[in-house]
Each structure stands twice: as structure tokens, then as C-alpha cells.
Design a protein around this motif. Sequence first.
Motif, PDB file in Angstrom:
ATOM      1  N   GLY A 199       0.814  -1.210   0.000  1.00  0.00           N
ATOM      2  CA  GLY A 199       0.000   0.000   0.000  1.00  0.00           C
ATOM      3  C   GLY A 199       0.848   1.260   0.000  1.00  0.00           C
ATOM      4  O   GLY A 199       0.580   2.218  -0.734  1.00  0.00           O
ATOM      5  N   ILE A 200       1.900   1.262   0.833  1.00  0.00           N
ATOM      6  CA  ILE A 200       2.816   2.411   0.857  1.00  0.00           C
ATOM      7  C   ILE A 200       3.513   2.539  -0.485  1.00  0.00           C
ATOM      8  O   ILE A 200       3.671   3.652  -1.027  1.00  0.00           O
ATOM      9  CB  ILE A 200       3.839   2.261   1.995  1.00  0.00           C
ATOM     10  CG1 ILE A 200       3.142   2.217   3.350  1.00  0.00           C
ATOM     11  CG2 ILE A 200       4.854   3.413   1.961  1.00  0.00           C
ATOM     12  CD1 ILE A 200       4.063   1.831   4.498  1.00  0.00           C
ATOM     13  N   SER A 201       3.944   1.414  -1.039  1.00  0.00           N
ATOM     14  CA  SER A 201       4.643   1.427  -2.328  1.00  0.00           C
ATOM     15  C   SER A 201       3.744   1.992  -3.423  1.00  0.00           C
ATOM     16  O   SER A 201       4.185   2.803  -4.249  1.00  0.00           O
ATOM     17  CB  SER A 201       5.093   0.003  -2.694  1.00  0.00           C
ATOM     18  OG  SER A 201       6.002  -0.502  -1.735  1.00  0.00           O
ATOM     19  N   ARG A 202       2.492   1.581  -3.443  1.00  0.00           N
ATOM     20  CA  ARG A 202       1.553   2.104  -4.442  1.00  0.00           C
ATOM     21  C   ARG A 202       1.373   3.611  -4.262  1.00  0.00           C
ATOM     22  O   ARG A 202       1.293   4.365  -5.232  1.00  0.00           O
ATOM     23  CB  ARG A 202       0.206   1.403  -4.326  1.00  0.00           C
ATOM     24  CG  ARG A 202       0.169   0.015  -4.965  1.00  0.00           C
ATOM     25  CD  ARG A 202      -1.213  -0.600  -4.816  1.00  0.00           C
ATOM     26  NE  ARG A 202      -1.330  -1.858  -5.540  1.00  0.00           N
ATOM     27  CZ  ARG A 202      -1.679  -1.961  -6.814  1.00  0.00           C
ATOM     28  NH1 ARG A 202      -1.936  -0.862  -7.522  1.00  0.00           N
ATOM     29  NH2 ARG A 202      -1.782  -3.144  -7.392  1.00  0.00           N
ATOM     30  N   ALA A 203       1.311   4.059  -3.012  1.00  0.00           N
ATOM     31  CA  ALA A 203       1.163   5.493  -2.749  1.00  0.00           C
ATOM     32  C   ALA A 203       2.385   6.277  -3.220  1.00  0.00           C
ATOM     33  O   ALA A 203       2.283   7.471  -3.517  1.00  0.00           O
ATOM     34  CB  ALA A 203       0.926   5.727  -1.255  1.00  0.00           C
ATOM     35  N   LEU A 204       3.541   5.588  -3.298  1.00  0.00           N
ATOM     36  CA  LEU A 204       4.764   6.225  -3.801  1.00  0.00           C
ATOM     37  C   LEU A 204       4.894   6.114  -5.323  1.00  0.00           C
ATOM     38  O   LEU A 204       5.867   6.591  -5.897  1.00  0.00           O
ATOM     39  CB  LEU A 204       5.992   5.585  -3.147  1.00  0.00           C
ATOM     40  CG  LEU A 204       6.176   5.833  -1.645  1.00  0.00           C
ATOM     41  CD1 LEU A 204       7.344   5.013  -1.104  1.00  0.00           C
ATOM     42  CD2 LEU A 204       6.383   7.310  -1.347  1.00  0.00           C
ATOM     43  N   GLY A 205       3.921   5.459  -5.951  1.00  0.00           N
ATOM     44  CA  GLY A 205       3.911   5.385  -7.405  1.00  0.00           C
ATOM     45  C   GLY A 205       4.260   4.042  -7.997  1.00  0.00           C
ATOM     46  O   GLY A 205       4.230   3.871  -9.216  1.00  0.00           O
ATOM     47  N   TRP A 206       4.581   3.058  -7.140  1.00  0.00           N
ATOM     48  CA  TRP A 206       4.910   1.733  -7.671  1.00  0.00           C
ATOM     49  C   TRP A 206       3.656   1.026  -8.152  1.00  0.00           C
ATOM     50  O   TRP A 206       2.573   1.194  -7.581  1.00  0.00           O
ATOM     51  CB  TRP A 206       5.593   0.892  -6.601  1.00  0.00           C
ATOM     52  CG  TRP A 206       5.892  -0.510  -7.059  1.00  0.00           C
ATOM     53  CD1 TRP A 206       6.951  -0.921  -7.813  1.00  0.00           C
ATOM     54  CD2 TRP A 206       5.101  -1.680  -6.802  1.00  0.00           C
ATOM     55  NE1 TRP A 206       6.879  -2.274  -8.032  1.00  0.00           N
ATOM     56  CE2 TRP A 206       5.751  -2.769  -7.434  1.00  0.00           C
ATOM     57  CE3 TRP A 206       3.910  -1.902  -6.105  1.00  0.00           C
ATOM     58  CZ2 TRP A 206       5.253  -4.059  -7.379  1.00  0.00           C
ATOM     59  CZ3 TRP A 206       3.405  -3.191  -6.055  1.00  0.00           C
ATOM     60  CH2 TRP A 206       4.070  -4.255  -6.686  1.00  0.00           C
ATOM     61  N   ARG A 207       3.787   0.227  -9.206  1.00  0.00           N
ATOM     62  CA  ARG A 207       2.702  -0.595  -9.722  1.00  0.00           C
ATOM     63  C   ARG A 207       3.234  -2.013  -9.963  1.00  0.00           C
ATOM     64  O   ARG A 207       4.439  -2.199 -10.185  1.00  0.00           O
ATOM     65  CB  ARG A 207       2.141  -0.023 -11.021  1.00  0.00           C
ATOM     66  CG  ARG A 207       1.449   1.337 -10.843  1.00  0.00           C
ATOM     67  CD  ARG A 207       0.199   1.204  -9.983  1.00  0.00           C
ATOM     68  NE  ARG A 207      -0.485   2.489  -9.798  1.00  0.00           N
ATOM     69  CZ  ARG A 207      -0.273   3.318  -8.791  1.00  0.00           C
ATOM     70  NH1 ARG A 207       0.642   2.993  -7.865  1.00  0.00           N
ATOM     71  NH2 ARG A 207      -0.930   4.440  -8.684  1.00  0.00           N
ATOM     72  N   PRO A 208       2.383  -3.031  -9.945  1.00  0.00           N
ATOM     73  CA  PRO A 208       2.844  -4.417 -10.089  1.00  0.00           C
ATOM     74  C   PRO A 208       3.693  -4.677 -11.319  1.00  0.00           C
ATOM     75  O   PRO A 208       4.530  -5.579 -11.308  1.00  0.00           O
ATOM     76  CB  PRO A 208       1.529  -5.204 -10.135  1.00  0.00           C
ATOM     77  CG  PRO A 208       0.582  -4.374  -9.325  1.00  0.00           C
ATOM     78  CD  PRO A 208       0.936  -2.958  -9.636  1.00  0.00           C
ATOM     79  N   GLY A 209       3.510  -3.916 -12.384  1.00  0.00           N
ATOM     80  CA  GLY A 209       4.313  -4.141 -13.587  1.00  0.00           C
ATOM     81  C   GLY A 209       5.718  -3.583 -13.516  1.00  0.00           C
ATOM     82  O   GLY A 209       6.538  -3.830 -14.409  1.00  0.00           O
ATOM     83  N   ILE A 210       6.013  -2.836 -12.469  1.00  0.00           N
ATOM     84  CA  ILE A 210       7.352  -2.232 -12.324  1.00  0.00           C
ATOM     85  C   ILE A 210       8.254  -3.198 -11.571  1.00  0.00           C
ATOM     86  O   ILE A 210       7.997  -3.516 -10.412  1.00  0.00           O
ATOM     87  CB  ILE A 210       7.279  -0.888 -11.568  1.00  0.00           C
ATOM     88  CG1 ILE A 210       6.364   0.090 -12.290  1.00  0.00           C
ATOM     89  CG2 ILE A 210       8.679  -0.297 -11.385  1.00  0.00           C
ATOM     90  CD1 ILE A 210       6.144   1.404 -11.563  1.00  0.00           C
ATOM     91  N   PRO A 211       9.319  -3.697 -12.196  1.00  0.00           N
ATOM     92  CA  PRO A 211      10.200  -4.666 -11.505  1.00  0.00           C
ATOM     93  C   PRO A 211      11.007  -4.006 -10.397  1.00  0.00           C
ATOM     94  O   PRO A 211      11.333  -2.815 -10.454  1.00  0.00           O
ATOM     95  CB  PRO A 211      11.122  -5.152 -12.630  1.00  0.00           C
ATOM     96  CG  PRO A 211      11.147  -4.019 -13.615  1.00  0.00           C
ATOM     97  CD  PRO A 211       9.782  -3.408 -13.569  1.00  0.00           C
ATOM     98  N   VAL A 212      11.289  -4.792  -9.384  1.00  0.00           N
ATOM     99  CA  VAL A 212      12.108  -4.302  -8.271  1.00  0.00           C
ATOM    100  C   VAL A 212      13.552  -4.213  -8.734  1.00  0.00           C
ATOM    101  O   VAL A 212      14.110  -5.168  -9.286  1.00  0.00           O
ATOM    102  CB  VAL A 212      11.998  -5.235  -7.054  1.00  0.00           C
ATOM    103  CG1 VAL A 212      12.913  -4.752  -5.931  1.00  0.00           C
ATOM    104  CG2 VAL A 212      10.552  -5.310  -6.584  1.00  0.00           C
ATOM    105  N   ARG A 213      14.161  -3.052  -8.515  1.00  0.00           N
ATOM    106  CA  ARG A 213      15.541  -2.826  -8.941  1.00  0.00           C
ATOM    107  C   ARG A 213      16.476  -3.136  -7.768  1.00  0.00           C
ATOM    108  O   ARG A 213      16.460  -2.451  -6.754  1.00  0.00           O
ATOM    109  CB  ARG A 213      15.727  -1.384  -9.390  1.00  0.00           C
ATOM    110  CG  ARG A 213      14.874  -0.992 -10.591  1.00  0.00           C
ATOM    111  CD  ARG A 213      14.952   0.506 -10.848  1.00  0.00           C
ATOM    112  NE  ARG A 213      16.329   0.938 -11.105  1.00  0.00           N
ATOM    113  CZ  ARG A 213      16.716   2.212 -11.066  1.00  0.00           C
ATOM    114  NH1 ARG A 213      15.862   3.164 -10.764  1.00  0.00           N
ATOM    115  NH2 ARG A 213      17.979   2.515 -11.319  1.00  0.00           N
ATOM    116  N   ILE A 214      17.271  -4.173  -7.930  1.00  0.00           N
ATOM    117  CA  ILE A 214      18.239  -4.548  -6.896  1.00  0.00           C
ATOM    118  C   ILE A 214      19.515  -3.739  -7.109  1.00  0.00           C
ATOM    119  O   ILE A 214      20.035  -3.646  -8.218  1.00  0.00           O
ATOM    120  CB  ILE A 214      18.553  -6.044  -6.960  1.00  0.00           C
ATOM    121  CG1 ILE A 214      17.257  -6.864  -6.843  1.00  0.00           C
ATOM    122  CG2 ILE A 214      19.535  -6.426  -5.859  1.00  0.00           C
ATOM    123  CD1 ILE A 214      16.504  -6.648  -5.578  1.00  0.00           C
ATOM    124  N   GLY A 215      20.011  -3.170  -6.027  1.00  0.00           N
ATOM    125  CA  GLY A 215      21.273  -2.436  -6.118  1.00  0.00           C
ATOM    126  C   GLY A 215      21.123  -0.975  -6.485  1.00  0.00           C
ATOM    127  O   GLY A 215      22.110  -0.269  -6.629  1.00  0.00           O
TER     128      GLY A 215
END
Length: 263
Positions: free
Chosen positions: A243-259
Motif C-alpha cells: 500500500g505504501i509502495s503504491r502510494a509512492l507510485g509503484w505498480r505491479p508491472g514495475i520490476p524491483v531494482r536490486i542495487g
Amino acid sequence: MPRANEPGRSVSSRLWDLLFAFDPNHTELTLSDLVRRTGMPHATARRLALELVEVGALERASNNLFTIGLPLWRLGTLAPRAEKLRTTAQPFVEDLYTALHQHVQLAVLQGDQAIVIERLSGPHAVKLTSQIGGHLPLHCSGVGKVLLSHSNPVFSEKILAGRLQRFTSNTIVDPDVLRKELAYCRSTGTVVVNEELSEGAQSVATRIIDHQGSVVAALSVVVSAGSVKLQAAVPSLVASGLGISRALGWRPGIPVRIGSMEP
């Protein structure tokens, strides 16, 4: 001896050392405390401390104890990274606390530690080693492991190659074991810590992701060991993190960037 007694130090760096002599466990300091914690000569510490009092950065009580001044607190609230996160996360943190009635905390990476920028705690919750503004080690705290696992690989290897302090008999200090745990955390987005930092305290933590897929913070629930089945808290915790991530603009189609996260 702290580095403040080294020759050639600038006045600004010495002022910085005086301010950072304070921490959540040392909010009131005498002049002797400042001298001991910074390594400065008594006369230098006194002169600089009084200059800080004059501009309001420090306050001096009638009992000669120094404390951080309100102008510095006001300045700290302008830090965009922490304040935006705190404001965005607040309703989710409150809902998670209401559901679980346990410690709920939000932390970000700062240097080689995790710094707690928000926490809600129940009156009878297990005692913790840090407060808001306090630092937690990366290798043995829930939020620390989440942040470390998603940080720059060069940085994470530097941490693993350094001195890993053992806080309890459960603290994992074997770099190879930690690498496997961090890899699992990167894969799942969560980590469980069992009495590694404090005896009697267990935690589960998850990542917070921004609109670019970068992990910018970690959210955790800390409970008294054996009082709650941590796995039962995972769904609520993960839902709050998403929920916090979505409020920051993240969406399920955006891959998590490691590093992508730098200390």
C-alpha cells in the motif's frame, strides 16, 4: 579517541561532531560529556557549544545540560526523503498497529546502518534497543536485512566482509549464511529475524518500493518472542508495504531494482 582531536579539522566538521554527540540514548549532555564523546579539548568544546547555543542549534538548561534546539528539529522535518516517506506511510503504519498492537516501524538506509524514521508502539510491547531517529545494524535487524539485501552489491559485500557484531546467541555472523538469507529476502521481499538483535524480540520486515522500482525503505513488526506467530503477521505487513509502495507510485508491472539504493 574520536577523530575530533585530529589536527587540521575544520570548524564546521567540529560543530558537526558536537551535534552528533547526541543520539536517542543521549539526549542531554554535560560539557564533560561532549568533551568525552567528541575527543575535543575542553576549551574548544565549550566555545563551540556556546556558539551553537547562541544560534539556537543547542539549548542549555539551568542545570548546564545541553540539548538539541528546536530550530534543528524544524530543519530535520524538511528532509524530503524521510518526511515524504513518513507522511505517505503514516495511515498504513497506524492501520497495521491497530490490527496487530505490536511495534510497527519504518526505516531507511543511512550510511552503514538503518535509521528508524517512524514507529508506533503498544504500551506493553517488548522493549527495543532504539527509538525514532535511532540506528539499527544492517546484518541482524529485520529492517536492516531488507535494506541490505536490496542495496548495491559492492556495499553489501563490504558490510558482510566487515566486523559483524554478535548481539545475542542467535545473531548470524557467518557471511555465507547471511548471503543466503539476503538472497531469499530479495526473492520474497520479506525476512524474519529471531532474537538476533535483542533477547526476547522477534521481527518480520518487508520492502517499500518507489515509482522506479527502487527499494527506498523497510517496514517491520516487532513482537515479544513466542507471543505471536510471525507468519500470521506477514500478510498484513506485506499488504501495508504494498500500500505504501503504491502510494509512492509503484505498480505491479514495475520490476524491483536490486542495487539501485545507495547508502
